[in-house]
Every structure is written in C-alpha cells, then in structure tokens.
Design a protein around this motif. Structure first.
Motif, mmCIF file in Angstrom:
data_model
loop_
_atom_site.group_PDB
_atom_site.id
_atom_site.type_symbol
_atom_site.label_atom_id
_atom_site.label_comp_id
_atom_site.label_asym_id
_atom_site.label_seq_id
_atom_site.Cartn_x
_atom_site.Cartn_y
_atom_site.Cartn_z
ATOM 1 N N ASP A 210 0.831 -1.222 0.000
ATOM 2 C CA ASP A 210 0.000 0.000 0.000
ATOM 3 C C ASP A 210 0.858 1.262 0.000
ATOM 4 O O ASP A 210 0.321 2.370 -0.142
ATOM 5 C CB ASP A 210 -0.877 0.065 1.273
ATOM 6 N N SER B 122 -2.998 1.653 6.960
ATOM 7 C CA SER B 122 -3.074 1.732 5.501
ATOM 8 C C SER B 122 -4.311 0.976 5.003
ATOM 9 O O SER B 122 -5.016 0.308 5.764
ATOM 10 C CB SER B 122 -1.802 1.180 4.857
ATOM 11 N N HIS B 123 -4.562 1.066 3.702
ATOM 12 C CA HIS B 123 -5.814 0.590 3.106
ATOM 13 C C HIS B 123 -6.110 -0.867 3.444
ATOM 14 O O HIS B 123 -7.232 -1.210 3.847
ATOM 15 C CB HIS B 123 -5.744 0.781 1.588
#
Length: 223
Positions: free
Chosen positions: A123, A144-145
């Motif tokens: 990511d 993070s995603h």
C-alpha cells in the motif's frame, strides 16, 4: 523553538531503509527537528533500544516485521522488537511495516502490539509514509488501506499467537525435535505439546505432522 523527536527505523533491506529515512527527513522544517537512527537487524536494533531506555527514549519506532532472528534467537522478528519496546519504552509510538497481507497475520499483530501505525508495504509510497508518520506523531492511529479493510470484514478468531508460540514454530522450523524444545523455551514439554495442538487446530492441520504446521506457518507469515 524547534520540536525535536527521536526516531528509530529498522529494516533489513538497505535500499528500503534509505527510502524510509529520506521520506521522513523531508518532514523536517523550521519547527521540527528529527533525530534519525537506523538498524538492519534485531541485535543492533535492540542495542539501540536499550541504550535509549537509559538516555532519551525514542518518540517513534518503525519496525519491519520480517527480520532475521537475533544471534541468540531470543528475538525472532520485528514483532518481538515491538513487544520489547512496549516493555522498555511504553510511551514510544510504534509503526509496523510489513509485506504480509494475510488477514489472520494482520489481526494477530493488531491484538499483540496494537501499533499506533500499521502499514502494508504494497500500500505504501513515500507520500503515504509521510502522511502516516505525521498522523502517528500528532493524532494516532494510522492504518493503511489493507489494514483498514480488515476492520470491515467479519473476523471472529480470537486466538492469538504469542511470542512463545512463535518461538516454538521457529525452533521446529530449524530442525529442533519437540522433546528438546524445553531447552530453548521456558515451558514444560507437556505445555509445549498443548501449544502445538492448539496451533494445529488454528491452522487447520490437526492430525498432521510438524512439516504441515511449518508450511502453513510460513505461508501465513509467522516464520
């Protein structure tokens, strides 16, 4: 007057380490000074951590999870370093960076460490690292995603693989016989056997041998 923060970055890949250092150094300004320290292995990272504990603790540490074990095999990964950081410097903010995107592995790190920042390397770009660092510094947490997606899933397994479990997996993976594990792990043979059975249940290899347990442990990023 400038705010000064002390930062340790640990990754065993020199080019990645240099990229992290450059990105974080870019955040220095007229009001912020960043004292950067780095290490490429568990031994040197732990030495820096212990030294900082008696001088000036680190404000933020960034740990790659997948690090080779220390020379005495007592620190097996960046996860172990993070746990030692919690014990030695409880006010230090921890950022975890890893290639592992397996949901079970992510869940286990979150439950074991509860890092102020958690980023999956796939990511990650320099701008996201800067954004994550500033968030952790000012108003954590930052995920993070891929990590954020985990919170949207229905993950119900509450079993946590702790440092003793990971030590068992490591020593089996390097060929240590089960009967000899009490020489390396502070548990009785009966307790070790029970943990092995639990691990096989969790990884769905019940009734299979050590080879199957090690293969699935490697696949999920625990070794």
């Amino acid at each position: 007057m400038k705010k000064e923060i002390k930062v340790l970055i640990v990754d065993d890949h020199p080019m990645i380490l240099e990229g992290y250092k450059n990105a974080i150094s870019d955040l220095e300004s007229d009001t912020l000074k960043i004292d950067l320290f780095s290490a490429q292995d568990c031994d040197s990272a732990f030495q820096k951590l212990k030294k900082a504990s008696v001088t000036k603790p680190f404000d933020i540490v960034l740990y790659d999870i997948n690090l080779p074990p220390s020379s005495d095999h007592k620190i097996l990964s960046g996860e172990d370093l993070a746990l030692k950081t919690r014990a030695l410097q409880p006010e230090t903010k921890i950022m975890v960076l890893t290639m592992h995107s397996n949901n079970f592995r992510i869940h286990n790190i979150l439950r074991n460490i509860d890092p102020e920042g958690f980023l999956i390397k796939s990511d990650l770009g320099s701008e996201e690292l800067k954004k994550a660092f500033v968030t952790v510094m000012k108003d954590p947490p930052y995920y993070s995603h891929t990590v954020t997606k985990l919170f949207r899933s229905q993950l119900s397994n509450d079993f946590i693989i702790d440092d003793l479990d990971r030590s068992i997996l490591y020593h089996i993976s390097v060929g240590t016989k089960t009967k000899n594990l009490p020489n390396y792990i502070p548990l009785s043979l009966a307790a070790i056997e029970k943990r092995k059975r639990n691990l096989k249940d969790v990884f769905d290899v019940t009734g299979k041998g050590n080879k199957a347990l090690i293969e699935i442990s490697k696949e999920k990023g625990f070794i």
